[in-house]
Scaffold this motif. Structure first.
Motif, PDB file in Angstrom:
ATOM      1  N   ALA A 108      -4.184  -3.215 -12.202  1.00  0.00           N
ATOM      2  CA  ALA A 108      -3.967  -3.447 -10.772  1.00  0.00           C
ATOM      3  C   ALA A 108      -4.183  -2.190  -9.950  1.00  0.00           C
ATOM      4  N   GLN A 109      -3.905  -1.031 -10.537  1.00  0.00           N
ATOM      5  CA  GLN A 109      -4.017   0.223  -9.796  1.00  0.00           C
ATOM      6  C   GLN A 109      -5.423   0.821  -9.829  1.00  0.00           C
ATOM      7  N   MET A 110      -6.359   0.121 -10.447  1.00  0.00           N
ATOM      8  CA  MET A 110      -7.749   0.598 -10.411  1.00  0.00           C
ATOM      9  C   MET A 110      -8.265   0.528  -8.976  1.00  0.00           C
ATOM     10  N   PRO A 111      -9.216   1.390  -8.598  1.00  0.00           N
ATOM     11  CA  PRO A 111      -9.712   1.401  -7.208  1.00  0.00           C
ATOM     12  C   PRO A 111     -10.197   0.024  -6.777  1.00  0.00           C
ATOM     13  N   ALA A 112      -9.674  -0.447  -5.649  1.00  0.00           N
ATOM     14  CA  ALA A 112     -10.064  -1.763  -5.135  1.00  0.00           C
ATOM     15  C   ALA A 112      -9.916  -1.769  -3.622  1.00  0.00           C
ATOM     16  N   THR A 113     -10.669  -0.908  -2.977  1.00  0.00           N
ATOM     17  CA  THR A 113     -10.602  -0.814  -1.514  1.00  0.00           C
ATOM     18  C   THR A 113     -11.659  -1.677  -0.836  1.00  0.00           C
ATOM     19  N   THR A 114     -12.589  -2.224  -1.606  1.00  0.00           N
ATOM     20  CA  THR A 114     -13.615  -3.102  -1.056  1.00  0.00           C
ATOM     21  C   THR A 114     -13.471  -4.494  -1.665  1.00  0.00           C
ATOM     22  N   TYR A 115     -14.142  -5.446  -1.046  1.00  0.00           N
ATOM     23  CA  TYR A 115     -14.084  -6.825  -1.530  1.00  0.00           C
ATOM     24  C   TYR A 115     -14.634  -6.935  -2.950  1.00  0.00           C
TER      25      TYR A 115
END
Length: 290
Positions: free
Chosen positions: A120-127
């Motif tokens: 869950a904490q992996m980079p996910a700032t884009t769709y």
């Protein structure tokens, strides 16, 4: 259920967590009724004073029945009701709705919860990033639910729907309301659990009869799948004909904006998933220390 209570203990054992029946009984009844009516019953239609009074009487009848039942702990052992938030996009109005409900999920051990939180904490700032990470999260969540077994059907996020479960089973489920929630939000979580339990009605015997019919219908393939497929075919063919005849206007101006908004909602929901699994890890660590 205010601050400085059970939800702040650093050491917990499974038996320390109250059941849903116990927590509903501990609520301030008028406040619980108010939240059920305001946040669920009145979502789609305003109720005047007379109708509110009638609603309150029906809710009291259901809550009294739930309090009198002898709960069954076995079917939900290893599962817990916990707050879970999400965001829903209304495409017609271009507005967002924040939801908070009682999710029936596996009571994870520390190792399983840590695996979920790491993903869950992996980079996910884009769709695109959110979709990729959420796909892995769903796989892990469903696997964790499968390992518990015997708790009914689960959705893509390993969450169990309990609308069809007997009241005695769900009322015996353990509840966790820890986290950064105010008193009103905790009442909303409990109100959502009540609303799910009464999906098929507010009277105990009526709910038992309706859920039995629904289970039987699902075992035989549903009420009328052929009719549903026919309706889908009509809709699809009509839409295709409208497009072929140039009768379907393309509003790229609005459509593009809604698409962008939907992508932002996906990122918001990813963050909500992350917060939820961090909450489950916090509970798992407290249980391990207990």
């Amino acid at each position: 259920m205010s601050g400085g209570s059970l939800w702040e203990r650093e050491h917990l054992r499974p038996r320390d967590l109250p059941s849903l029946q116990e927590v509903l009984g501990a609520c301030d009844r008028p406040l619980l009724r108010r939240v059920i009516i305001e946040d669920f019953a009145e979502v789609h239609a305003y109720a005047d004073k007379a109708r509110r009074n009638a609603m309150a009487q029906r809710l009291d009848g259901s809550l009294d029945a739930m309090a009198s039942l002898e709960v069954r702990r076995g079917p939900t052992r290893g599962w817990v009701l916990a707050p879970r938030e999400s965001y829903v996009l209304d495409a017609r109005g271009g507005t967002l709705t924040w939801r908070l409900h009682a999710a029936l999920v596996p009571l994870l051990d520390v190792a399983a919860a840590e695996r979920l939180v790491r993903v869950a904490q992996m980079p996910a700032t884009t769709y695109a990033q959110a979709r990729k990470v959420d796909k892995r999260l769903r796989s892990l969540a469903v696997r964790a639910a499968d390992e518990k077994g015997g708790a009914g059907d689960v959705d893509d996020w390993g969450e169990r729907c309990y609308a069809l479960a007997p009241w005695e089973e769900t009322l015996g489920c353990k509840v966790w309301l820890g986290g950064d929630w105010c008193c009103r939000e905790r009442y909303r979580v409990l109100a959502s659990a009540f609303w799910e339990l009464t999906f098929y009605g507010f009277e105990y015997d009526l709910v038992r009869a309706r859920t039995a019919r629904e289970k039987a219908a699902r075992l035989t393939g549903g009420s009328d799948p052929a009719g549903e497929e026919a309706g889908a075919r009509i809709t699809a063919s009509s839409g295709g004909l409208a497009a072929a005849c140039g009768l379907q206007p393309l509003d790229r101006f609005t459509g593009e904006a809604l698409g962008r908004l939907a992508q932002r909602v996906a990122v918001l929901n990813h963050r909500a998933h992350c917060a939820f699994f961090e909450q489950m890890l916090d509970l798992a660590r407290r249980m391990e220390r207990g």
